[in-house]
Design a protein around this motif. Structure first.
Motif, PDB file in Angstrom:
ATOM      1  N   MET A   1       0.913  -1.133   0.125  1.00  0.00           N
ATOM      2  CA  MET A   1       0.127  -0.089  -0.054  1.00  0.00           C
ATOM      3  C   MET A   1       0.984   1.287  -0.067  1.00  0.00           C
ATOM      4  SD  MET A   1      -2.829  -1.109   2.557  1.00  0.00           S
ATOM      5  CE  MET A   1      -4.082  -0.019   2.164  1.00  0.00           C
ATOM      6  N   THR A   2       0.385   2.290  -0.769  1.00  0.00           N
ATOM      7  CA  THR A   2       1.375   3.457  -0.930  1.00  0.00           C
ATOM      8  C   THR A   2       0.703   4.756  -0.966  1.00  0.00           C
ATOM      9  OG1 THR A   2       3.293   4.373  -2.232  1.00  0.00           O
ATOM     10  CG2 THR A   2       1.588   2.905  -3.381  1.00  0.00           C
ATOM     11  N   PRO A   3       0.830   5.715  -0.605  1.00  0.00           N
ATOM     12  CA  PRO A   3       0.369   6.801  -0.780  1.00  0.00           C
ATOM     13  C   PRO A   3       0.377   7.382  -2.137  1.00  0.00           C
ATOM     14  CG  PRO A   3       2.016   7.266   0.748  1.00  0.00           C
ATOM     15  CD  PRO A   3       2.154   5.814   0.250  1.00  0.00           C
ATOM     16  N   GLY A   4      -0.715   7.702  -2.803  1.00  0.00           N
ATOM     17  CA  GLY A   4      -0.711   8.515  -4.130  1.00  0.00           C
ATOM     18  C   GLY A   4      -0.139   7.519  -5.149  1.00  0.00           C
ATOM     19  N   ARG A   5       0.397   7.949  -6.209  1.00  0.00           N
ATOM     20  CA  ARG A   5       0.968   7.249  -7.475  1.00  0.00           C
ATOM     21  C   ARG A   5       2.110   6.329  -7.370  1.00  0.00           C
ATOM     22  NH1 ARG A   5      -0.597  10.957 -12.665  1.00  0.00           N
ATOM     23  NH2 ARG A   5      -2.733  11.493 -11.979  1.00  0.00           N
ATOM     24  N   VAL A   6       1.772   5.264  -7.926  1.00  0.00           N
ATOM     25  CA  VAL A   6       3.083   4.458  -8.121  1.00  0.00           C
ATOM     26  C   VAL A   6       3.740   4.554  -9.388  1.00  0.00           C
ATOM     27  CG1 VAL A   6       3.891   1.689  -8.023  1.00  0.00           C
ATOM     28  CG2 VAL A   6       2.270   2.616  -6.438  1.00  0.00           C
ATOM     29  N   GLY A   7       5.065   4.818  -9.382  1.00  0.00           N
ATOM     30  CA  GLY A   7       5.682   5.013 -10.522  1.00  0.00           C
ATOM     31  C   GLY A   7       5.550   6.342 -11.157  1.00  0.00           C
ATOM     32  N   THR A   8       5.204   7.372 -10.263  1.00  0.00           N
ATOM     33  CA  THR A   8       5.134   8.755 -10.705  1.00  0.00           C
ATOM     34  C   THR A   8       6.466   9.471 -10.953  1.00  0.00           C
ATOM     35  OG1 THR A   8       4.288  11.003 -10.433  1.00  0.00           O
ATOM     36  CG2 THR A   8       4.913   9.765  -8.452  1.00  0.00           C
ATOM     37  N   SER A   9       6.687  10.358 -11.821  1.00  0.00           N
ATOM     38  CA  SER A   9       7.939  11.082 -11.944  1.00  0.00           C
ATOM     39  C   SER A   9       8.044  12.137 -11.018  1.00  0.00           C
ATOM     40  CB  SER A   9       8.233  11.597 -13.270  1.00  0.00           C
ATOM     41  OG  SER A   9       7.135  12.330 -13.729  1.00  0.00           O
ATOM     42  N   SER A  10       6.761  12.602 -10.377  1.00  0.00           N
ATOM     43  CA  SER A  10       6.825  13.603  -9.418  1.00  0.00           C
ATOM     44  C   SER A  10       6.468  13.111  -8.035  1.00  0.00           C
ATOM     45  CB  SER A  10       5.723  14.586  -9.780  1.00  0.00           C
ATOM     46  OG  SER A  10       5.873  15.042 -11.215  1.00  0.00           O
ATOM     47  N   PRO A  11       7.430  13.075  -6.929  1.00  0.00           N
ATOM     48  CA  PRO A  11       7.409  12.858  -5.700  1.00  0.00           C
ATOM     49  C   PRO A  11       6.440  13.349  -4.917  1.00  0.00           C
ATOM     50  CG  PRO A  11       9.787  13.270  -6.109  1.00  0.00           C
ATOM     51  CD  PRO A  11       8.858  13.825  -7.173  1.00  0.00           C
ATOM     52  N   GLU A  12       6.046  14.529  -5.162  1.00  0.00           N
ATOM     53  CA  GLU A  12       4.767  15.035  -4.258  1.00  0.00           C
ATOM     54  C   GLU A  12       3.450  14.435  -4.708  1.00  0.00           C
ATOM     55  OE1 GLU A  12       5.258  17.417  -8.101  1.00  0.00           O
ATOM     56  OE2 GLU A  12       6.616  16.751  -6.753  1.00  0.00           O
ATOM     57  N   LEU A  13       3.319  13.531  -5.646  1.00  0.00           N
ATOM     58  CA  LEU A  13       2.099  12.878  -6.076  1.00  0.00           C
ATOM     59  C   LEU A  13       2.181  11.444  -5.778  1.00  0.00           C
ATOM     60  CD1 LEU A  13       1.782  14.225  -9.661  1.00  0.00           C
ATOM     61  CD2 LEU A  13       0.624  14.975  -7.754  1.00  0.00           C
ATOM     62  N   GLY A  14       3.335  10.972  -5.230  1.00  0.00           N
ATOM     63  CA  GLY A  14       3.225   9.495  -5.079  1.00  0.00           C
ATOM     64  C   GLY A  14       4.853   9.019  -4.732  1.00  0.00           C
ATOM     65  N   VAL A  15       5.049   7.761  -5.256  1.00  0.00           N
ATOM     66  CA  VAL A  15       6.105   7.090  -5.100  1.00  0.00           C
ATOM     67  C   VAL A  15       6.823   6.794  -6.500  1.00  0.00           C
ATOM     68  CG1 VAL A  15       7.256   5.037  -4.192  1.00  0.00           C
ATOM     69  CG2 VAL A  15       5.141   5.850  -3.064  1.00  0.00           C
ATOM     70  N   PRO A  16       8.075   7.403  -6.583  1.00  0.00           N
ATOM     71  CA  PRO A  16       8.615   7.382  -7.968  1.00  0.00           C
ATOM     72  C   PRO A  16       9.719   6.310  -7.925  1.00  0.00           C
ATOM     73  CG  PRO A  16       9.906   9.121  -6.653  1.00  0.00           C
ATOM     74  CD  PRO A  16       8.406   8.565  -5.890  1.00  0.00           C
ATOM     75  N   VAL A  17       8.753   5.013  -8.381  1.00  0.00           N
ATOM     76  CA  VAL A  17       9.857   3.746  -8.541  1.00  0.00           C
ATOM     77  C   VAL A  17       9.699   3.420  -9.916  1.00  0.00           C
ATOM     78  CG1 VAL A  17       9.451   2.920  -6.149  1.00  0.00           C
ATOM     79  CG2 VAL A  17       7.724   2.507  -8.176  1.00  0.00           C
ATOM     80  N   THR A  18      10.635   2.417 -10.413  1.00  0.00           N
ATOM     81  CA  THR A  18      10.572   1.763 -11.623  1.00  0.00           C
ATOM     82  C   THR A  18      10.016   0.469 -11.377  1.00  0.00           C
ATOM     83  OG1 THR A  18      12.495   0.748 -11.373  1.00  0.00           O
ATOM     84  CG2 THR A  18      12.594   3.094 -12.237  1.00  0.00           C
ATOM     85  N   PHE A  19       9.490  -0.145 -12.586  1.00  0.00           N
ATOM     86  CA  PHE A  19       8.775  -1.488 -12.479  1.00  0.00           C
ATOM     87  C   PHE A  19       9.872  -2.621 -11.685  1.00  0.00           C
ATOM     88  CE2 PHE A  19       7.588  -5.569 -13.807  1.00  0.00           C
ATOM     89  CZ  PHE A  19       6.402  -5.979 -13.456  1.00  0.00           C
ATOM     90  N   ALA A  20      11.230  -2.601 -12.157  1.00  0.00           N
ATOM     91  CA  ALA A  20      12.127  -3.440 -11.278  1.00  0.00           C
ATOM     92  C   ALA A  20      11.858  -3.019 -10.005  1.00  0.00           C
ATOM     93  CB  ALA A  20      13.436  -3.144 -11.765  1.00  0.00           C
ATOM     94  N   SER A  21      11.629  -2.180  -9.467  1.00  0.00           N
ATOM     95  CA  SER A  21      11.501  -2.133  -7.846  1.00  0.00           C
ATOM     96  C   SER A  21      10.391  -2.894  -7.174  1.00  0.00           C
ATOM     97  CB  SER A  21      11.634  -0.557  -7.664  1.00  0.00           C
ATOM     98  OG  SER A  21      12.666   0.031  -7.942  1.00  0.00           O
ATOM     99  N   ILE A  22       9.291  -2.931  -8.048  1.00  0.00           N
ATOM    100  CA  ILE A  22       8.120  -3.514  -7.587  1.00  0.00           C
ATOM    101  C   ILE A  22       7.704  -4.939  -8.011  1.00  0.00           C
ATOM    102  CG2 ILE A  22       7.383  -1.516  -6.842  1.00  0.00           C
ATOM    103  CD1 ILE A  22       5.367  -1.524  -9.347  1.00  0.00           C
ATOM    104  N   SER A  23       8.745  -5.323  -9.112  1.00  0.00           N
ATOM    105  CA  SER A  23       8.309  -6.597  -9.841  1.00  0.00           C
ATOM    106  C   SER A  23       8.033  -7.870  -8.968  1.00  0.00           C
ATOM    107  CB  SER A  23       9.246  -6.705 -10.767  1.00  0.00           C
ATOM    108  OG  SER A  23      10.523  -7.166 -10.285  1.00  0.00           O
ATOM    109  N   ASN A  24       8.402  -7.677  -7.885  1.00  0.00           N
ATOM    110  CA  ASN A  24       8.327  -8.947  -7.015  1.00  0.00           C
ATOM    111  C   ASN A  24       7.203  -8.917  -6.101  1.00  0.00           C
ATOM    112  OD1 ASN A  24      10.563 -10.701  -7.819  1.00  0.00           O
ATOM    113  ND2 ASN A  24      11.907  -9.223  -6.764  1.00  0.00           N
ATOM    114  N   CYS A  25       6.403  -7.945  -6.080  1.00  0.00           N
ATOM    115  CA  CYS A  25       4.990  -7.653  -5.314  1.00  0.00           C
ATOM    116  C   CYS A  25       4.101  -8.527  -5.915  1.00  0.00           C
ATOM    117  CB  CYS A  25       4.719  -6.111  -5.276  1.00  0.00           C
ATOM    118  SG  CYS A  25       5.858  -5.041  -4.722  1.00  0.00           S
ATOM    119  N   CYS A  26       3.136  -9.063  -5.169  1.00  0.00           N
ATOM    120  CA  CYS A  26       1.913  -9.801  -5.597  1.00  0.00           C
ATOM    121  C   CYS A  26       0.792  -8.908  -5.672  1.00  0.00           C
ATOM    122  CB  CYS A  26       1.839 -11.071  -4.693  1.00  0.00           C
ATOM    123  SG  CYS A  26       1.101 -10.527  -2.857  1.00  0.00           S
ATOM    124  N   GLY A  27       0.975  -7.527  -5.066  1.00  0.00           N
ATOM    125  CA  GLY A  27      -0.096  -6.676  -5.154  1.00  0.00           C
ATOM    126  C   GLY A  27       0.373  -5.194  -4.973  1.00  0.00           C
TER     127      GLY A  27
END
Length: 124
Positions: free
Chosen positions: A1-27
């Protein structure tokens, strides 16, 4: 669970991550958290949608308003936070990030109605 957008380029809108960083998540669950004084629009996984689908990663959005009838914000509060053990050199983030490992977690999603239920199975 994360506040705001996942994968955003703007940290004020959420979590700026690449898919590689979350690819092992199940949800992934984006939450419209307004504690920063504003509520960013959720992406509904649009930044990473194709990758999420191909990797069979469950996605949902939780709004802190009428669009989400029930949201138990403190659902995981009783679980141990493993973030400090995983990232011991990131002490400034200890109070901001939590990594928990819930046992007996289930997620039920009805795509047709758009309803999702997440809970923990109780031991009998």
């Amino acid at each position: 669970m994360t506040p705001g957008r996942v994968g955003t380029s703007s940290p004020e809108l959420g979590v700026p991550v690449t898919f590689a960083s979350i690819s092992n998540c199940c949800g992934i669950c984006e939450v419209s958290d307004n504690r920063a004084g504003y509520t960013p629009e959720l992406s509904y996984g649009s930044h990473l949608f194709q990758d999420l689908v191909e990797a069979d990663i469950f996605y949902c959005a939780v709004w802190n308003d009428h669009r989400t009838p029930v949201y138990e914000e403190h659902f995981f509060d009783d679980l141990e936070n493993h973030f400090a053990q995983i990232c011991p050199d990131m002490e400034p983030l200890f109070s901001m990030l939590r990594v928990v490992e819930p046992e007996n977690l289930y997620i039920w999603n009805d795509v047709k109605s758009g309803r999702t239920l997440c809970g923990r199975k109780q031991e009998i």
